[in-house]
Design a protein around this motif. Structure first.
Motif, PDB file in Angstrom:
ATOM      1  N   GLU A 155       0.809  -1.221   0.000  1.00 30.51           N
ATOM      2  CA  GLU A 155       0.000   0.000   0.000  1.00 30.51           C
ATOM      3  C   GLU A 155       0.842   1.271   0.000  1.00 30.51           C
ATOM      4  OE1 GLU A 155       0.049  -2.349   2.282  1.00 30.51           O
ATOM      5  OE2 GLU A 155      -1.938  -3.215   2.591  1.00 30.51           O
ATOM      6  N   THR A 156       2.138   1.144   0.239  1.00 32.46           N
ATOM      7  CA  THR A 156       3.023   2.307   0.346  1.00 32.46           C
ATOM      8  C   THR A 156       3.625   2.652  -1.008  1.00 32.46           C
ATOM      9  OG1 THR A 156       3.584   1.660   2.600  1.00 32.46           O
ATOM     10  CG2 THR A 156       5.026   3.264   1.550  1.00 32.46           C
ATOM     11  N   SER A 157       3.638   3.930  -1.338  1.00 32.66           N
ATOM     12  CA  SER A 157       4.261   4.397  -2.577  1.00 32.66           C
ATOM     13  C   SER A 157       5.647   4.954  -2.258  1.00 32.66           C
ATOM     14  CB  SER A 157       3.398   5.477  -3.232  1.00 32.66           C
ATOM     15  OG  SER A 157       3.161   6.547  -2.309  1.00 32.66           O
ATOM     16  N   GLY A 158       6.425   5.214  -3.314  1.00 30.45           N
ATOM     17  CA  GLY A 158       7.685   5.919  -3.115  1.00 30.45           C
ATOM     18  C   GLY A 158       8.932   5.175  -3.540  1.00 30.45           C
ATOM     19  N   ILE A 159      10.061   5.616  -3.011  1.00 27.85           N
ATOM     20  CA  ILE A 159      11.378   5.188  -3.489  1.00 27.85           C
ATOM     21  C   ILE A 159      11.662   3.728  -3.160  1.00 27.85           C
ATOM     22  CG2 ILE A 159      13.847   5.663  -3.428  1.00 27.85           C
ATOM     23  CD1 ILE A 159      13.150   8.495  -2.437  1.00 27.85           C
ATOM     24  N   LEU A 160      12.049   2.991  -4.193  1.00 31.63           N
ATOM     25  CA  LEU A 160      12.430   1.588  -4.048  1.00 31.63           C
ATOM     26  C   LEU A 160      13.739   1.365  -4.791  1.00 31.63           C
ATOM     27  CD1 LEU A 160      11.505  -1.251  -3.013  1.00 31.63           C
ATOM     28  CD2 LEU A 160      10.518  -1.603  -5.298  1.00 31.63           C
ATOM     29  N   LEU A 161      14.709   0.763  -4.101  1.00 33.67           N
ATOM     30  CA  LEU A 161      16.025   0.511  -4.698  1.00 33.67           C
ATOM     31  C   LEU A 161      16.125  -0.903  -5.233  1.00 33.67           C
ATOM     32  CD1 LEU A 161      18.917   1.992  -2.493  1.00 33.67           C
ATOM     33  CD2 LEU A 161      18.082   2.785  -4.707  1.00 33.67           C
ATOM     34  N   VAL A 162      16.711  -1.027  -6.429  1.00 29.69           N
ATOM     35  CA  VAL A 162      16.961  -2.318  -7.059  1.00 29.69           C
ATOM     36  C   VAL A 162      18.432  -2.367  -7.453  1.00 29.69           C
ATOM     37  CG1 VAL A 162      16.411  -3.815  -9.020  1.00 29.69           C
ATOM     38  CG2 VAL A 162      14.586  -2.470  -7.916  1.00 29.69           C
ATOM     39  N   TYR A 185       9.781   8.990   5.397  1.00 30.32           N
ATOM     40  CA  TYR A 185       8.463   8.856   4.797  1.00 30.32           C
ATOM     41  C   TYR A 185       7.615  10.076   5.138  1.00 30.32           C
ATOM     42  CZ  TYR A 185       9.584   3.835   4.378  1.00 30.32           C
ATOM     43  OH  TYR A 185      10.164   2.632   4.070  1.00 30.32           O
ATOM     44  N   LEU A 186       6.621  10.338   4.311  1.00 36.29           N
ATOM     45  CA  LEU A 186       5.581  11.305   4.638  1.00 36.29           C
ATOM     46  C   LEU A 186       4.331  10.517   5.014  1.00 36.29           C
ATOM     47  CD1 LEU A 186       6.001  13.975   1.799  1.00 36.29           C
ATOM     48  CD2 LEU A 186       6.886  14.050   4.145  1.00 36.29           C
ATOM     49  N   ALA A 187       3.811  10.814   6.203  1.00 36.64           N
ATOM     50  CA  ALA A 187       2.632  10.102   6.695  1.00 36.64           C
ATOM     51  C   ALA A 187       1.628  11.119   7.221  1.00 36.64           C
ATOM     52  CB  ALA A 187       3.019   9.120   7.801  1.00 36.64           C
ATOM     53  N   LEU A 188       0.383  10.967   6.806  1.00 35.56           N
ATOM     54  CA  LEU A 188      -0.686  11.807   7.324  1.00 35.56           C
ATOM     55  C   LEU A 188      -1.410  11.022   8.410  1.00 35.56           C
ATOM     56  CD1 LEU A 188      -2.144  14.584   6.825  1.00 35.56           C
ATOM     57  CD2 LEU A 188      -3.858  13.252   5.568  1.00 35.56           C
ATOM     58  N   HIS A 298       4.065   7.465   2.223  1.00 30.18           N
ATOM     59  CA  HIS A 298       4.863   7.606   1.002  1.00 30.18           C
ATOM     60  C   HIS A 298       6.346   7.666   1.346  1.00 30.18           C
ATOM     61  CE1 HIS A 298       5.909   8.927  -3.051  1.00 30.18           C
ATOM     62  NE2 HIS A 298       6.543   9.976  -2.536  1.00 30.18           N
ATOM     63  N   ALA A 299       7.144   6.803   0.724  1.00 29.08           N
ATOM     64  CA  ALA A 299       8.599   6.804   0.923  1.00 29.08           C
ATOM     65  C   ALA A 299       9.176   7.987   0.149  1.00 29.08           C
ATOM     66  CB  ALA A 299       9.201   5.492   0.436  1.00 29.08           C
ATOM     67  N   TRP A 300       9.405   9.060   0.840  1.00 24.30           N
ATOM     68  CA  TRP A 300       9.679  10.358   0.230  1.00 24.30           C
ATOM     69  C   TRP A 300      11.156  10.626  -0.041  1.00 24.30           C
ATOM     70  CZ3 TRP A 300      11.329  14.648   3.721  1.00 24.30           C
ATOM     71  CH2 TRP A 300      11.538  15.853   3.031  1.00 24.30           C
ATOM     72  N   ARG A 301      11.995  10.265   0.901  1.00 22.46           N
ATOM     73  CA  ARG A 301      13.427  10.574   0.763  1.00 22.46           C
ATOM     74  C   ARG A 301      14.272   9.358   1.138  1.00 22.46           C
ATOM     75  NH1 ARG A 301      14.946  15.379   4.374  1.00 22.46           N
ATOM     76  NH2 ARG A 301      14.934  13.804   6.018  1.00 22.46           N
ATOM     77  N   LEU A 302      15.360   9.159   0.400  1.00 21.26           N
ATOM     78  CA  LEU A 302      16.281   8.063   0.705  1.00 21.26           C
ATOM     79  C   LEU A 302      17.710   8.543   0.524  1.00 21.26           C
ATOM     80  CD1 LEU A 302      16.755   5.066   1.398  1.00 21.26           C
ATOM     81  CD2 LEU A 302      16.699   4.587  -1.062  1.00 21.26           C
ATOM     82  N   GLN A 303      18.523   8.308   1.527  1.00 16.93           N
ATOM     83  CA  GLN A 303      19.940   8.647   1.480  1.00 16.93           C
ATOM     84  C   GLN A 303      20.760   7.373   1.639  1.00 16.93           C
ATOM     85  OE1 GLN A 303      19.352  11.230   4.914  1.00 16.93           O
ATOM     86  NE2 GLN A 303      20.050  12.988   3.733  1.00 16.93           N
ATOM     87  N   ALA A 317      11.176  11.519  -3.901  1.00 16.36           N
ATOM     88  CA  ALA A 317      10.022  11.170  -4.733  1.00 16.36           C
ATOM     89  C   ALA A 317       8.856  12.045  -4.285  1.00 16.36           C
ATOM     90  CB  ALA A 317       9.668   9.697  -4.576  1.00 16.36           C
ATOM     91  N   PRO A 318       8.373  12.931  -5.127  1.00 17.07           N
ATOM     92  CA  PRO A 318       7.283  13.827  -4.722  1.00 17.07           C
ATOM     93  C   PRO A 318       6.017  13.046  -4.388  1.00 17.07           C
ATOM     94  CG  PRO A 318       7.616  13.912  -7.096  1.00 17.07           C
ATOM     95  CD  PRO A 318       8.748  13.108  -6.551  1.00 17.07           C
ATOM     96  N   LEU A 319       5.169  13.658  -3.589  1.00 22.34           N
ATOM     97  CA  LEU A 319       3.889  13.022  -3.264  1.00 22.34           C
ATOM     98  C   LEU A 319       3.118  12.711  -4.544  1.00 22.34           C
ATOM     99  CD1 LEU A 319       2.320  14.921  -0.212  1.00 22.34           C
ATOM    100  CD2 LEU A 319       2.936  12.495  -0.322  1.00 22.34           C
ATOM    101  N   PRO A 320       2.527  11.539  -4.654  1.00 22.39           N
ATOM    102  CA  PRO A 320       1.705  11.217  -5.825  1.00 22.39           C
ATOM    103  C   PRO A 320       0.517  12.176  -5.916  1.00 22.39           C
ATOM    104  CG  PRO A 320       2.190   9.255  -4.535  1.00 22.39           C
ATOM    105  CD  PRO A 320       2.616  10.422  -3.711  1.00 22.39           C
ATOM    106  N   PRO A 321      -0.012  12.376  -7.102  1.00 28.84           N
ATOM    107  CA  PRO A 321      -1.119  13.318  -7.300  1.00 28.84           C
ATOM    108  C   PRO A 321      -2.324  13.057  -6.407  1.00 28.84           C
ATOM    109  CG  PRO A 321      -0.195  12.670  -9.412  1.00 28.84           C
ATOM    110  CD  PRO A 321       0.471  11.811  -8.382  1.00 28.84           C
TER     111      PRO A 321
END
Length: 330
Positions: A155-162, A185-188, A298-303, A317-321
């Motif tokens: 259910e979570t969107s955002g940055i995924l590393l492969v 992550y950004l969580a409401l 949403h997985a927003w930032r990854l370092q 990764a910006p918030l989805p629309p």
């Protein structure tokens, strides 16, 4: 005497009567998750069956029980119970993963970072025929290696590393294991999050729902610090914006436990909006009518440190629309 088998077992193993097997982990597989290791070696065995034999305790590492996310090391001996390998299905059959590319945030010869949409599993298994990694492999048949570095909930969107090389996979997974990455992550969440609550350090325990609706579903709960089954979990919380009835949070995890953010936030009385497992179900119904059709996570930032050149990388990764539209309705 232990036997070492290759990723493609001889026909006598595949077609004969199933028997217990022992796999000896080589250097190339060092640091890989147990589930991925088995899936790579048990070609033709359904993913759901692989996860089932792990959960049942029939798979052992050096004679001890192990979970799906356990890491294998060179020289480990993995016991595999008798399993029958099914005949390979045609790759164009109805169960084959459809080829699909995803929005690319970064790509070079070592690593691929994508923006995963919500509602898509990262891999097949547990009732899901295929996920992101299977679709990517189908879309890139010439790629020698495409392996998930970490996980995101379906259910979570955002940055995924492969990882595109085995060496990169090990390097990156070591960083995640040693907490050398920054995952924010950004969580409401529902309600007004208290400013003083910035650190949640509470152990988590995974369990299966017994009986009734959802039987066998994996769930997670906060347990006491002296609980022998508890795994330490640390979550850092920063208020990003306050909205009527909600708080938008920047949540950084220092440990990568299953459902960590969802359970930690809910344990403080502020569940994530739209969370169907740990949230406020009545509020979720009302939010659905207002346009929030999914969990707001949403997985927003990854370092991380690049596995080849050693440079520090920061991705966003910006918030989805759909999530942005819920925050700023017309």
């Amino acid at each position: 005497m232990n036997r070492i088998i290759s990723a493609n077992p001889p026909s006598s193993v595949t077609l004969g009567k199933p028997a217990v097997r022992w796999l000896t982990v080589d250097e190339e597989s060092a640091g890989q998750r147990l589930d991925n290791y088995l899936l790579r070696h048990l070609k033709g065995v359904p993913k759901t069956h692989v996860y089932r034999i792990i959960r049942s305790g029939e798979v052992r590492i050096n004679k001890g029980r192990a979970s799906a996310d356990a890491r294998v090391a060179p020289g480990d001996v993995v016991r595999v119970p008798p399993v029958r390998v099914a005949e390979a299905k045609p790759t164009d059959g109805p169960q084959a993963a459809p080829a699909r590319e995803f929005p690319v945030l970064l790509e070079d010869e070592h690593v691929l970072a994508i923006d995963k949409p919500a509602g898509v599993a990262v891999h097949g298994g547990s009732g899901v025929s295929f996920g992101v990694i299977e679709q990517l492999r189908r879309a890139r048949p010439m790629a020698k290696t495409l392996e998930l570095v970490h996980r995101l909930d379906r259910e979570t969107s955002g940055i995924l590393l492969v990882a595109k090389k085995r060496s990169a996979l090990k390097h990156l997974q070591d960083q995640f294991r040693e907490r050398e990455t920054g995952k924010t992550y950004l969580a409401l969440v529902l309600g007004d999050w208290p400013d003083k609550l910035k650190v949640i350090d509470a152990p988590l325990h995974k369990y299966l729902v017994p009986g009734g609706v959802g039987e066998g579903e994996r769930r997670v709960k906060v347990v006491g610090k002296d609980d022998p089954d508890g795994m330490r979990a640390i979550t850092l919380v920063k208020v990003r914006e306050r909205l009527p009835g909600f708080t938008l949070l920047e949540v950084t995890i220092k440990t990568g436990r299953t459902h960590q953010i969802r359970v930690h936030l809910a344990s403080q009385g502020h569940s994530i909006a739209g969370d169907e497992k740990y949230g406020d179900f009545d509020r979720n119904k009302a939010l659905h009518k207002r346009g929030l059709k999914r969990m707001f996570l949403h997985a927003w930032r990854l370092q991380f440190t690049h596995p080849a050149n050693g440079e520090r990388v920061e991705l966003h990764a910006p918030l989805p629309p759909d999530l942005q539209a819920f925050l700023t309705p017309e």
